[in-house]
Scaffold this active site. Structure first.
Site, PDB file in Angstrom:
ATOM      1  N   HIS A  54       0.835  -1.197   0.000  1.00  0.00           N
ATOM      2  CA  HIS A  54       0.000   0.000   0.000  1.00  0.00           C
ATOM      3  C   HIS A  54       0.873   1.252   0.000  1.00  0.00           C
ATOM      4  CE1 HIS A  54      -4.064   1.815   0.993  1.00  0.00           C
ATOM      5  NE2 HIS A  54      -3.248   2.849   1.138  1.00  0.00           N
ATOM      6  N   GLN A 119      -9.311   9.537  -5.126  1.00  0.00           N
ATOM      7  CA  GLN A 119      -9.012  10.085  -3.798  1.00  0.00           C
ATOM      8  C   GLN A 119     -10.140  10.940  -3.244  1.00  0.00           C
ATOM      9  OE1 GLN A 119      -5.654  10.050  -1.855  1.00  0.00           O
ATOM     10  NE2 GLN A 119      -7.320  10.447  -0.447  1.00  0.00           N
ATOM     11  N   HIS A 177     -10.020   1.633  -0.136  1.00  0.00           N
ATOM     12  CA  HIS A 177      -9.818   2.332   1.132  1.00  0.00           C
ATOM     13  C   HIS A 177     -11.147   2.208   1.876  1.00  0.00           C
ATOM     14  CE1 HIS A 177      -6.184   3.933  -0.601  1.00  0.00           C
ATOM     15  NE2 HIS A 177      -5.974   4.774   0.401  1.00  0.00           N
ATOM     16  N   GLU A 180     -11.838   3.836   6.673  1.00  0.00           N
ATOM     17  CA  GLU A 180     -10.705   4.466   7.368  1.00  0.00           C
ATOM     18  C   GLU A 180     -11.241   5.655   8.159  1.00  0.00           C
ATOM     19  OE1 GLU A 180      -6.248   6.324   6.628  1.00  0.00           O
ATOM     20  OE2 GLU A 180      -7.606   6.075   4.933  1.00  0.00           O
TER      21      GLU A 180
END
Length: 268
Positions: A54, A119, A177, A180
């Site tokens: 990662h 992102q 992801h 998180e």
């Protein structure tokens, strides 16, 4: 064919010899057949190559600090397998294009897997899901997403559905992801696991970070662990990052490392 003898092979006490053909290990054992070349390792330790599962290579060292300098040049001698998340929330896909070039240039030294990672979110960023698909067409290896970053739970779920849909459509790996966050109600890993299990791609799917699951109650946790085993889902933990990033608003119990000028100080 090369034969290595007198090797101290990590976690293999029964083998001391290695046969290698065209750079690939073919056999581990003892009293192996002779080869064109024999190399005596004299008891040296033999370990698998290092894997970094990662990274965000498009963001590495962008701060320009002194710590950004690499004075040794030994990275690709030590790390031979890298999975890097490349931000595709960019109409020009600049980072992706650069990383595709780097992957090609270094293919003889290191295996690089590229994750098409939105992102800013597949849907929180307008057209993010389209950018992910375009990145896959250009050669990215994995479908990425960040469901807990979307603006509502339903939209986060939509991004998970889209992630699996794209992976099946283009025969790609998945690396999300996932959760998180300190919010224990962030449970996108449950949906990811269910869809991966339905498509029978659990072993090709990874959930990265999954911080909220660390705070799950026992009833939920044990149920999900049984389902994780059934699906074969992979997990990638980032302890060095999340030990510092998580728990910023905690008073007690504290789930991370105390940071000055946060609510964590109030626990005293």
């Amino acid at each position: 064919m090369k034969k290595f003898i007198n090797a101290n092979i990590y976690r293999n006490n029964d083998a001391t010899e290695i046969l290698v053909e065209n750079g690939v290990i073919r056999v581990l054992g003892t009293d192996l057949p002779p080869a064109e070349e024999t190399i005596d390792l004299k008891g040296r330790l033999v370990v698998p190559p290092y894997v970094d599962a990662h990274l965000h290579l498009d963001y590495v060292y962008t701060g320009g600090s002194k710590g950004a300098k690499n004075n040794t040049g030994t990275l690709f001698e030590g790390v031979q397998f890298i999975r890097t998340h490349i931000d595709v929330c960019d109409p020009n896909l600049t980072g992706l294009k650069a990383m595709l070039e780097v992957r090609e240039q270094l293919k003889d030294n290191v295996t690089i897997q590229i994750v098409a990672f939105p992102q800013e979110g597949m849907y929180a960023y307008k057209g993010g899901d389209e950018m992910v698909e375009e990145a896959l067409k250009m050669g990215a290896d994995c479908v990425g997403s960040i469901p807990h970053f979307e603006w509502a739970r339903e939209i986060g779920e939509k991004s998970i559905h889209r992630t699996v849909e794209l992976a099946v459509k283009y025969d790609k790996l998945i690396d999300v992801h996932c959760d998180e966050t300190d919010d224990v109600m962030s449970r996108f890993v449950e949906l990811l696991n269910a869809l991966a299990m339905t498509e029978d791609i659990g072993t090709r799917t990874a959930a990265s970070h999954t911080c909220s699951f660390g705070s799950a109650d026992n009833a939920y946790a044990f149920r999900m662990m049984r389902l994780f085993q059934r699906s074969g889902l992979n997990f990638i933990a980032l302890p060095t990052e999340n030990a510092y990033l998580q728990g910023r608003q905690d008073i007690y119990p504290l789930r991370g490392i105390p940071v000055p000028e946060t609510g964590a100080e109030l626990r005293h």
